[in-house]
Design a protein around this motif. Sequence first.
Motif, short mmCIF file in Angstrom:
data_model
loop_
_atom_site.label_atom_id
_atom_site.label_comp_id
_atom_site.label_asym_id
_atom_site.label_seq_id
_atom_site.Cartn_x
_atom_site.Cartn_y
_atom_site.Cartn_z
N LEU A 63 61.54 10.73 14.14
CA LEU A 63 61.73 9.44 13.55
C LEU A 63 61.78 9.39 12.04
CD1 LEU A 63 58.69 7.84 15.60
CD2 LEU A 63 61.07 7.35 15.85
N ASP A 112 62.86 -1.42 3.75
CA ASP A 112 63.73 -2.29 3.96
C ASP A 112 63.00 -3.39 2.78
OD1 ASP A 112 64.33 -5.13 5.23
OD2 ASP A 112 66.00 -3.81 5.74
N THR A 150 59.55 0.52 7.36
CA THR A 150 60.06 0.27 8.89
C THR A 150 60.55 1.76 9.58
OG1 THR A 150 61.16 -0.77 10.60
CG2 THR A 150 62.36 -0.13 8.50
N GLU A 208 63.07 4.14 11.96
CA GLU A 208 64.39 4.29 12.49
C GLU A 208 64.33 5.65 13.52
OE1 GLU A 208 67.50 4.68 9.76
OE2 GLU A 208 67.48 2.25 9.24
N ASP A 234 65.72 8.83 14.49
CA ASP A 234 66.53 10.00 13.89
C ASP A 234 67.34 10.83 14.68
OD1 ASP A 234 67.25 10.76 11.33
OD2 ASP A 234 66.04 12.61 11.34
N LYS A 264 66.81 -6.77 20.43
CA LYS A 264 66.60 -5.64 19.57
C LYS A 264 65.10 -4.92 20.18
CE LYS A 264 67.67 -7.65 14.83
NZ LYS A 264 67.18 -7.88 13.74
N LYS A 267 70.74 6.89 17.88
CA LYS A 267 70.10 7.44 16.56
C LYS A 267 70.49 6.40 15.62
CE LYS A 267 71.39 11.07 13.14
NZ LYS A 267 71.94 12.20 12.78
N GLY A 268 69.62 6.09 14.53
CA GLY A 268 69.79 5.27 13.38
C GLY A 268 69.25 3.88 14.02
N GLU A 269 68.72 3.59 15.00
CA GLU A 269 68.34 2.12 15.63
C GLU A 269 66.91 2.08 15.06
OE1 GLU A 269 67.87 -0.29 19.66
OE2 GLU A 269 69.10 1.96 19.72
N ARG A 270 66.67 0.94 14.66
CA ARG A 270 65.34 0.66 14.17
C ARG A 270 64.25 0.20 15.59
NH1 ARG A 270 65.45 -2.63 8.29
NH2 ARG A 270 66.47 -0.99 7.16
#
Length: 340
Positions: free
Chosen positions: A208, A213, A219, A221, A223, A293, A319-322
């Motif tokens: 992670l 933001d 927040t 994300e 990794d 989400k 990957k990259g998703e919050r």
Amino acid sequence: MAACAPRVVARRRTRATKREYEDTCCEECGSGEFGSELLLCDHCDRGFHLFCLRPILPSVPIGSWFCPSCSSSSSNSRFPLVQTKIIDFFRIRRSTQTAVGQDIASPQKKRRRPRSLALTSKKKRWLLPFTPTDDPARRLEQMASLATALTATGADFSNDLTYIHGMAPKSANRPAYEKGGMQVLSKEDADALSLCKTMMKKGECPPLMVVFDPLEGFTVEADKCIKDMTIITEYVGDVDYLKSRENDDGDSIMTLISAANSSKSLVICPNKRSNIARFINGINNHTPEGRKKQNLKCVRFDVDGEARVLLVANRDISKGERLYYDYNAYENEYPTEHFV
């Protein structure tokens, strides 16, 4: 829009008060009224009402905040990874056989998952321990991002529930008080949680990254890709009675025990001691966009006679998703209509 007088230099991350910033106006509506709801940009010092921003902000964000114009600058989209003493910051266990640098940076052999954690039945799905990033340098960056966020918010790192004198004692954490009962963590799932804790002590952190933001503040994300049912982290912090925190304005208090006798209800307060769970945002999952989400579920378990809260992936995460957990999952007691 009405013209505003020259602005004074504002303190970082504060709401403007009518007395201190009587000449400050909202850039959206032009009004200087509702001074307690005026949020000042940490870069240009312009004011914006919390309710004039889109999306509306329910409260002052954690960490620095930048207005929509300033946030377009790439220099403000991320925060600096300034933490360098990672081993000491996270109290990583030092190897007695190897040098400290080798203890963290040396390549790790791929771990074979214990047989007890395998899926043995279609009716039962075991929790999975997280899989650390293979690259040791990247793991250091992940830990540095968390260290930076904790330092910026004035919190110390902790990966366990803490019991402070004057707050709820450990003896008050009794899952039997839970209204309707609390599910007991199975041996297989307890083994997975124990493995996660052991990996963290060796510097093998969840994959992670904490990012900043302008709208959401700090927040988290993913990794790397994370599988469904993976333990992301345990929600930790100081344990206190809910009755002592009813007027607390903290935005990250988590239910630990919701007791039939309300005087025995407990909450977790992560503002002084916490881990990466402190920066994972809750989602308004009563809206279509919120349900889309949401990728984590918040689950409370009886673990060896102590109530604990786990954040677990409820689907595969890219990957990259919050990361967002189900803030509305337990009853409908929080006003989340303005949440992300």
